[in-house]
Enzyme design. Structure first.
Site, PDB file in Angstrom:
ATOM      1  N   ARG B  33       0.823  -1.217   0.000  1.00  0.00           N
ATOM      2  CA  ARG B  33       0.000   0.000   0.000  1.00  0.00           C
ATOM      3  C   ARG B  33       0.857   1.267   0.000  1.00  0.00           C
ATOM      4  NH1 ARG B  33      -3.945  -1.239   4.807  1.00  0.00           N
ATOM      5  NH2 ARG B  33      -1.983  -2.140   5.535  1.00  0.00           N
ATOM      6  N   ASN B  51      -6.292  -2.668   1.869  1.00  0.00           N
ATOM      7  CA  ASN B  51      -6.203  -4.132   1.881  1.00  0.00           C
ATOM      8  C   ASN B  51      -7.613  -4.689   1.831  1.00  0.00           C
ATOM      9  OD1 ASN B  51      -3.475  -4.480   1.982  1.00  0.00           O
ATOM     10  ND2 ASN B  51      -3.381  -4.782   4.213  1.00  0.00           N
TER      11      ASN B  51
END
Lengths: 275, 505
Positions: B33, B51
């Protein structure tokens, strides 16, 4: 029927002689019952009886009675012999596991594992390079020597099927005492050790027919060894361990490199100890 | 006309588009990320990343050409520890995002994200640990997005701090600042910790009393071990109970365990239902001459496996290393033991097959610890070598399938003879073992597959199997929280006992 160093006749005599000796009794008389399979060659029967006679003479015991039955071909495995015996307890000793005291010395009468390896090698034709002879022998003479010399014997056990380990575990459980064994003090012949190595057996679990463990008062241990060393059967006798109070019912064995493990009993044929 | 075309193309370039991207694979707990965040900022794109149970979900808005550049840069620039198995995208109408953000995770969706194994401390973190001026000096739990614990600490997917065993540790200000800073290598490092706020070491005595803490505990443990005593090590993961109740195919691959039929199991496939289990498949049995001795000496297992193929003529196969390692007399006795069934129990163990191969290709003939031969076989494997397989056959027996490994060994011997490097042979063997699981799973036709047993400590075997099973549409359970070896088996036994007691009530 026959393996190097012994045959069924000798085993039949010594089995009962040793049972009597382990009670501290002097064996006197034996009975023998035969179950014969139809078609068994007479010369084999004759040879077995000859060796029974020899064994009885060596053990100083009389074969006084017996019986014979013949079963149909295919209904018996050649020959079965069943013996029973009578002996006399001449000294005031209470020889059984409950007499064992903390601190007792554990004496082994000689090297172990020969009988089991001899049987497996002969029966299965394994192809070992050397012949290992059975240790089959009567133990009564040894025991009588110890008793007559005034050794304070607390317990005796002949090492048969299941080997030294099974005998010790049984005794520890019955007597509710702990037993500590030092592995490097246990005599094992090199050829027996080699055979055990390749077969994957631990010698302490291999059967014997002429070996015993004796639990004696620790102050008598040295003298007991001296006496045993003077007899042909006890020349290899050693102290292999002692009785202790810490872990009742448990036998521990210290390996040559100092690792202590619990000795457990195995049943039937030797199986790998996994998990 | 020309004018019109130019206007149209101008319109295409100028109108912002929104792209939705879903990435599957090992993309959690590897700094994915933060990587997306930096990439989006670099290309001046807005939107978010989060996520999800499937992996990572991204929505990104901007000019189409820059969106495409974004898409193309993901694979070549992705974090080193990540691996992408699938990427899907679609265009949507723009909604007018103004900035790029990392959002809280999505809890819905089938749990399919691959969780990476724990990763050894990276060189950057090691430098910090041994730098006396660093605030993490001698702190054993130092980690960042490139290293540290992953599956050991996860309690639920997706991989975020609240769903890890780290949830009980609140980050201090300094750690929090690192965690929030996109330019820091600890940006969103879920197990981020330091001596002030993270877990610490404690050395306990047998009664559970604390002997020492922190670095002294480590030094104390070293003293204890050097003194010949034993230290039980409890990691940061702790043990949690695994909840599976619907029917599934259980793959139990281990070194050795007693089976219900007196043989030594360890290569079993069980159909597990609420009412119990049945053996759905197992490896073709072979003997272990010398019992436990054959576990310590892989060459014995190899001899017995080869005996299943060659019989007596094995005596002439001195070209095979394990055979040559025995003297003629030893060979004769061992073959007698096999023929006459003397202390030679049968096994169906997959772990022993690893031993067999390790021995045949000359890696290890005798071991010092359980699993050594198999581990060495795994370590020499080059994962990039090949996707090739060896042959194996299935045989139907009563209610179960017997996996015949003999064709595999024959192929392997051919490879060995023609000089194929052992790294490649090992890879082909691993591929075959993994493919056997996939093939049995397809035949067994249960949606859910669970992998269990010491063999699945083998990273390559486990990962290849998981990837192929997921591709084939299976729902997968494996050891994320429980060690797959004896620890897991003990736990399984404990669960079975609790279950039986509950039923008795």
């Amino acid at each position: 029927l026959r393996e190097p160093g012994s045959d069924i006749g000798e085993l039949a005599i010594n089995g009962t002689v040793n049972d009597l000796a382990m009670c501290g009794a002097r064996p006197l008389y034996l009975s023998a019952a035969f179950i014969l399979e139809e078609g068994l060659p007479m010369e084999i029967l004759w040879r077995v009886i000859q060796s029974m006679q020899d064994a009885a003479r060596k053990a100083n015991i009389q074969l006084v009675t017996g019986d014979t039955k013949v079963v149909d071909k295919g209904k018996g495995d050649g020959i079965f012999i069943n013996t029973a015996g009578i002996g006399i307890i001449e000294y005031n000793l209470n020889i059984n596991p409950l007499s064992i005291r903390i601190g007792d010395a554990v004496i082994l009468s000689g090297d172990i594992g020969r009988h089991g390896i001899a049987i497996i090698a002969a029966r299965e034709g394994l192809g070992f390079e050397t012949t290992i002879e059975s240790d089959c022998a009567p133990l009564a003479g040894l025991v009588m020597e110890l008793i007559r010399s005034g050794i304070e014997i607390h317990c005796l056990r002949d090492l048969t099927r299941g080997g030294l380990a099974s005998a010790l575990v049984e005794i520890a459980e019955t007597a509710k005492v702990g037993i500590e064994i030092d592995e490097k003090s246990i005599p094992v012949r090199e050829d027996v050790r080699g055979a055990c190595e390749i077969l994957g057996f631990d010698p302490i679990y291999v059967a014997n027919e002429g070996r015993m463990a004796a639990f004696v008062n620790s102050s008598d241990a040295g003298r007991a060894l001296e006496i045993l060393h003077l007899t042909p059967l006890g020349q290899g006798a050693t102290v292999i361990g002692k009785v202790e109070s810490k872990q009742p019912g448990i036998v521990t064995i210290k390996s040559p490199i100092g690792v202590i493990r619990i000795m457990d009993m195995i049943s039937g044929e030797q199986l790998p100890r996994i998990c | 006309m020309r004018e019109q075309v130019r206007n149209m193309s101008a319109e295409v370039i100028e109108t912002p588009k929104r792209m939705r991207i879903v990435i599957r694979g090992a993309v959690q707990g590897v700094g994915f990320r933060p990587f997306i965040y930096r990439l989006a900022n670099d290309l001046r794109l807005s939107g978010w990343v989060k996520n999800s149970s499937n992996g990572v979900a991204i929505e990104i808005e901007g000019e189409k050409e820059r969106l495409e550049r974004f898409l193309l840069r993901i694979e070549p620039e992705k974090p080193p520890r990540s691996s992408i198995q699938g990427l899907e995208y679609s265009y949507l109408d723009p909604v007018g995002y103004t900035a790029f953000e990392i959002l809280a995770s999505d809890q819905s969706g089938a749990k399919m994200a691959l969780v990476l194994p724990d990763i050894a401390t990276c060189p950057d973190c090691l430098t910090e640990i041994f730098d006396p001026d660093n605030r993490r000096y001698l702190y054993p739990f130092t980690n960042c997005t490139n290293c540290g614990p992953r599956y050991t600490i996860i309690t639920a997917l997706p991989y975020d701090r609240p769903d890890t065993t780290m949830s009980g540790f609140t980050m201090c200000k300094k750690c929090r600042a690192e965690y929030d800073n996109p330019d820091n290598r600890r940006f969103h490092a879920q197990p981020n910790a330091c001596p002030d706020c993270g877990p610490h070491l404690e050395l306990w005595d047998a009664e559970g009393k604390i002997i020492s803490k922190h670095h002294e505990a480590l030094l104390g443990a070293v003293d204890v071990i050097c003194g010949g005593r034993i230290v039980a090590v409890k990691g940061i993961g702790g043990f949690h109970l695994n909840e599976l109740s619907s029917p599934l195919l259980g793959v139990a691959w281990d070194g050795a365990g007693y089976g219900l039929d007196g043989t030594i199991w360890g290569g079993e496939f069980f159909r597990v239902t609420e009412g119990g289990f049945e053996r759905a498949a197992y490896f073709r049995p072979f003997r272990l001459p010398g019992g436990e001795k054959a576990i310590k000496e892989p060459r014995r297992a190899a001899l017995a496996a080869l005996y299943e193929i060659f019989g007596d003529s094995l005596l002439d196969r001195r070209d095979i290393e394990p055979i040559d390692s025995f003297s003629g007399a030893e060979l004769k006795v061992l073959i007698n033991m096999l023929e006459k069934s003397i202390n030679s129990p049968y096994t169906t163990s997959a772990g022993r097959l690893f031993d067999v191969v390790s021995s045949i290709i000359g890696i290890r003939q005798a071991t010092h610890f359980e699993g050594q031969a198999a581990m060495e076989l795994e370590f020499l494997l080059d994962p990039n070598q090949t996707t090739e397989l060896y042959r194996f056959e299935f045989e139907k027996a009563e209610s179960a399938i017997i996996v015949d490994w003999r064709p595999m060994i024959l192929d392997l011997l051919d490879d060995l003879k023609s000089g194929v490097p052992v790294a490649r042979i090992s890879a082909k063997f691993h591929n075959t073992m993994s493919e056997i699981i996939v093939a049995i799973a397809q035949l067994a036709n249960e949606k859910k597959v669970a992998l269990s047993g010491g063999c699945f400590q083998n990273k390559y075997l486990t990962e290849r199997t998981i990837v192929h099973l997921i591709k084939a549409g299976f729902q997968l359970y494996w050891h994320q929280r429980i060690p797959p070896n004896d620890g897991g088996i003990s736990l399984g036994q404990a669960v079975a006992v609790i279950d039986l007691k509950n039923r008795a009530r």
